[in-house]
Design a protein around this motif. Sequence first.
Motif, PDB file in Angstrom:
ATOM      1  N   ASN A  48      -7.075  27.663  94.336  1.00  0.00           N
ATOM      2  CA  ASN A  48      -7.768  27.258  93.583  1.00  0.00           C
ATOM      3  C   ASN A  48      -8.794  28.252  92.426  1.00  0.00           C
ATOM      4  O   ASN A  48      -9.877  27.997  93.522  1.00  0.00           O
ATOM      5  N   SER A  49      -8.839  28.970  91.981  1.00  0.00           N
ATOM      6  CA  SER A  49      -9.724  29.587  91.270  1.00  0.00           C
ATOM      7  C   SER A  49     -10.881  28.750  90.752  1.00  0.00           C
ATOM      8  O   SER A  49     -12.100  29.452  90.999  1.00  0.00           O
ATOM      9  N   GLN A  50     -10.466  27.640  90.919  1.00  0.00           N
ATOM     10  CA  GLN A  50     -11.767  26.681  89.365  1.00  0.00           C
ATOM     11  C   GLN A  50     -12.639  26.364  91.052  1.00  0.00           C
ATOM     12  O   GLN A  50     -14.210  26.082  91.174  1.00  0.00           O
ATOM     13  N   THR A  51     -11.869  25.580  91.838  1.00  0.00           N
ATOM     14  CA  THR A  51     -12.308  24.739  93.306  1.00  0.00           C
ATOM     15  C   THR A  51     -13.004  25.650  94.364  1.00  0.00           C
ATOM     16  O   THR A  51     -13.241  25.294  95.018  1.00  0.00           O
ATOM     17  N   ASN A  52     -12.136  26.852  94.172  1.00  0.00           N
ATOM     18  CA  ASN A  52     -12.288  27.896  95.281  1.00  0.00           C
ATOM     19  C   ASN A  52     -11.824  27.211  96.570  1.00  0.00           C
ATOM     20  O   ASN A  52     -11.933  27.466  98.258  1.00  0.00           O
ATOM     21  N   GLU A  53     -10.668  25.810  95.994  1.00  0.00           N
ATOM     22  CA  GLU A  53     -10.284  25.061  97.594  1.00  0.00           C
ATOM     23  C   GLU A  53      -8.376  25.912  97.636  1.00  0.00           C
ATOM     24  O   GLU A  53      -7.999  25.750  96.882  1.00  0.00           O
ATOM     25  N   TYR A  54      -8.120  25.404  98.959  1.00  0.00           N
ATOM     26  CA  TYR A  54      -6.452  25.849  98.303  1.00  0.00           C
ATOM     27  C   TYR A  54      -5.749  24.935  98.033  1.00  0.00           C
ATOM     28  O   TYR A  54      -5.812  23.536  98.199  1.00  0.00           O
ATOM     29  N   GLN A  55      -5.355  24.504  97.166  1.00  0.00           N
ATOM     30  CA  GLN A  55      -4.256  23.950  97.380  1.00  0.00           C
ATOM     31  C   GLN A  55      -2.305  24.187  97.408  1.00  0.00           C
ATOM     32  O   GLN A  55      -1.580  25.037  97.589  1.00  0.00           O
ATOM     33  N   GLY A  56      -1.645  23.207  97.277  1.00  0.00           N
ATOM     34  CA  GLY A  56       0.092  23.969  97.447  1.00  0.00           C
ATOM     35  C   GLY A  56       0.292  22.946  98.542  1.00  0.00           C
ATOM     36  O   GLY A  56       0.096  21.791  98.188  1.00  0.00           O
ATOM     37  N   VAL A  57       1.928  22.882  98.429  1.00  0.00           N
ATOM     38  CA  VAL A  57       2.771  22.323  99.217  1.00  0.00           C
ATOM     39  C   VAL A  57       2.243  21.918 100.896  1.00  0.00           C
ATOM     40  O   VAL A  57       2.155  20.652 101.145  1.00  0.00           O
ATOM     41  N   GLN A 247       7.889  16.061  94.929  1.00  0.00           N
ATOM     42  CA  GLN A 247       7.447  15.781  94.017  1.00  0.00           C
ATOM     43  C   GLN A 247       6.223  17.247  93.642  1.00  0.00           C
ATOM     44  O   GLN A 247       5.991  17.608  92.747  1.00  0.00           O
ATOM     45  N   SER A 248       5.878  17.956  94.776  1.00  0.00           N
ATOM     46  CA  SER A 248       5.292  18.571  95.260  1.00  0.00           C
ATOM     47  C   SER A 248       5.346  19.579  95.518  1.00  0.00           C
ATOM     48  O   SER A 248       4.578  21.138  94.237  1.00  0.00           O
ATOM     49  N   MET A 249       7.130  20.501  95.045  1.00  0.00           N
ATOM     50  CA  MET A 249       6.685  21.629  95.032  1.00  0.00           C
ATOM     51  C   MET A 249       7.289  21.271  92.866  1.00  0.00           C
ATOM     52  O   MET A 249       6.865  22.719  92.853  1.00  0.00           O
ATOM     53  N   GLN A 250       7.622  20.591  92.193  1.00  0.00           N
ATOM     54  CA  GLN A 250       7.180  20.698  91.263  1.00  0.00           C
ATOM     55  C   GLN A 250       6.640  20.973  91.133  1.00  0.00           C
ATOM     56  O   GLN A 250       6.056  21.526  89.890  1.00  0.00           O
ATOM     57  N   ARG A 251       5.284  20.195  90.851  1.00  0.00           N
ATOM     58  CA  ARG A 251       3.940  20.311  90.645  1.00  0.00           C
ATOM     59  C   ARG A 251       3.098  21.554  90.467  1.00  0.00           C
ATOM     60  O   ARG A 251       2.608  22.063  90.090  1.00  0.00           O
ATOM     61  N   MET A 270      14.709  29.062  82.546  1.00  0.00           N
ATOM     62  CA  MET A 270      16.320  29.253  82.304  1.00  0.00           C
ATOM     63  C   MET A 270      16.193  27.816  84.021  1.00  0.00           C
ATOM     64  O   MET A 270      15.464  28.556  84.427  1.00  0.00           O
ATOM     65  N   GLU A 271      16.708  26.934  83.263  1.00  0.00           N
ATOM     66  CA  GLU A 271      16.039  26.133  84.805  1.00  0.00           C
ATOM     67  C   GLU A 271      15.744  26.460  85.084  1.00  0.00           C
ATOM     68  O   GLU A 271      14.889  25.395  86.352  1.00  0.00           O
ATOM     69  N   ASP A 272      14.215  25.941  84.029  1.00  0.00           N
ATOM     70  CA  ASP A 272      13.223  24.769  84.583  1.00  0.00           C
ATOM     71  C   ASP A 272      12.069  26.363  85.186  1.00  0.00           C
ATOM     72  O   ASP A 272      10.592  26.360  85.647  1.00  0.00           O
ATOM     73  N   LYS A 273      12.319  27.785  85.332  1.00  0.00           N
ATOM     74  CA  LYS A 273      12.129  28.444  85.347  1.00  0.00           C
ATOM     75  C   LYS A 273      11.633  29.770  84.572  1.00  0.00           C
ATOM     76  O   LYS A 273      12.843  29.857  84.004  1.00  0.00           O
ATOM     77  N   ALA A 274      11.530  30.271  84.695  1.00  0.00           N
ATOM     78  CA  ALA A 274      11.294  31.905  83.638  1.00  0.00           C
ATOM     79  C   ALA A 274      12.189  32.462  83.812  1.00  0.00           C
ATOM     80  O   ALA A 274      13.031  32.938  85.201  1.00  0.00           O
ATOM     81  N   GLU A 275      12.999  32.565  83.275  1.00  0.00           N
ATOM     82  CA  GLU A 275      14.118  33.545  83.089  1.00  0.00           C
ATOM     83  C   GLU A 275      14.824  35.294  83.258  1.00  0.00           C
ATOM     84  O   GLU A 275      13.642  35.805  82.877  1.00  0.00           O
ATOM     85  N   LEU A 276      14.958  35.077  84.384  1.00  0.00           N
ATOM     86  CA  LEU A 276      15.526  37.003  84.469  1.00  0.00           C
ATOM     87  C   LEU A 276      17.089  36.827  84.457  1.00  0.00           C
ATOM     88  O   LEU A 276      17.824  36.285  84.326  1.00  0.00           O
ATOM     89  N   THR A 277      16.883  38.172  84.332  1.00  0.00           N
ATOM     90  CA  THR A 277      18.148  38.694  83.965  1.00  0.00           C
ATOM     91  C   THR A 277      19.304  38.865  85.165  1.00  0.00           C
ATOM     92  O   THR A 277      17.910  39.786  86.068  1.00  0.00           O
ATOM     93  N   GLN A 278      20.225  38.302  85.742  1.00  0.00           N
ATOM     94  CA  GLN A 278      20.230  38.909  86.689  1.00  0.00           C
ATOM     95  C   GLN A 278      20.512  40.266  86.443  1.00  0.00           C
ATOM     96  O   GLN A 278      21.948  40.870  85.777  1.00  0.00           O
ATOM     97  N   LEU A 279      20.708  40.515  87.661  1.00  0.00           N
ATOM     98  CA  LEU A 279      21.286  42.229  88.489  1.00  0.00           C
ATOM     99  C   LEU A 279      22.751  42.294  87.993  1.00  0.00           C
ATOM    100  O   LEU A 279      23.043  44.030  87.537  1.00  0.00           O
ATOM    101  N   THR A 280      23.569  41.436  88.273  1.00  0.00           N
ATOM    102  CA  THR A 280      25.190  41.703  88.291  1.00  0.00           C
ATOM    103  C   THR A 280      25.438  41.072  86.438  1.00  0.00           C
ATOM    104  O   THR A 280      26.832  40.579  87.139  1.00  0.00           O
ATOM    105  N   LYS A 281      25.064  40.511  85.994  1.00  0.00           N
ATOM    106  CA  LYS A 281      25.354  39.911  84.965  1.00  0.00           C
ATOM    107  C   LYS A 281      26.656  40.897  84.554  1.00  0.00           C
ATOM    108  O   LYS A 281      26.269  42.219  83.784  1.00  0.00           O
TER     109      LYS A 281
END
Length: 281
Positions: A48-57, A247-251, A270-281
């Motif tokens: 975390n750039s503001q607290t300089n502490e680690y966060q995550g799952v 919940q942790s993953m979503q957060r 796309m599906e609550d993620k950033a959309e990427l055009t598929q390679l084999t579309k």
Amino acid sequence: MIGYKIFLTWFKMTLWMLSLSCVAQVAQPARVTFVLNAPGAPPYSYLNSQTNEYQGVVVDFFAALERSLQLEVVYLDSSRARSEKFLHEGKADIMLSSTAWLVTPEKLIYSAPLLKHQSYLYGLKPLPEAFSLDTAPRLTICTRRSYFYPILQPYFAQRKLMRADSSSQSTMVNMLVKNRCDLAIMNEYNALAIFNEAQFCKTTFYQSVEPISSVNLNFILRPELTDIQVLINQHLVKFIRSGELEQSMQRHAKKINLAKRNACLNFTEMEDKAELTQLTK
């Protein structure tokens, strides 16, 4: 009578002191050092750039064990190339990794799986629908220096694919954009975070339909720490069944999608993620 009262008082005091000693011993958490690839990456563990502490799952997982005074976790910055060595040398106790990436997995112990780690191929243009590594032309793949890719290693060894190493995911993508490699292999979360950087916002990237690699992520421990292994496995069951993992993953995964979103005007969801055009579309 007086002697009996003195003895009774002494006996009660002794029991009280013994109980305090037992409480102190029970409440004393085991101190462990968790080694991670600095500065980390969402959603697993990142700075975390503001607290300089680690966060995550990972931090969320150990937080409950710390609150219950069962563990005290110290986070140690390292690199993927050195983390396993740190465990062998006793400089660290635990790391998050896949057994497929270890040099000597038989010399370490590991927990039950925490997550699935999926990597995809990314490029600047779609690949043929029938794309296969077995029939692909001699492509150059952008990779991370010192990273071991089990699925690609046979192709590198036979020189059916060429490897172009970079020091970070950001430089990998930069090399891809400059056509210094044909494709890049990255974890889906790392890719989304990098593609959200302002310098890449005007570039369209294509993601493979299927992951090129899918492995379990486990907590890897020094072989002496069987008691910690049992504790982690017990907490893993609760962490997953209670929905805390989801919940942790979503957060933490959401932070990837929202990063510099205003700068990435062509970056849709796309599906609550950033959309990427598929390679084999």
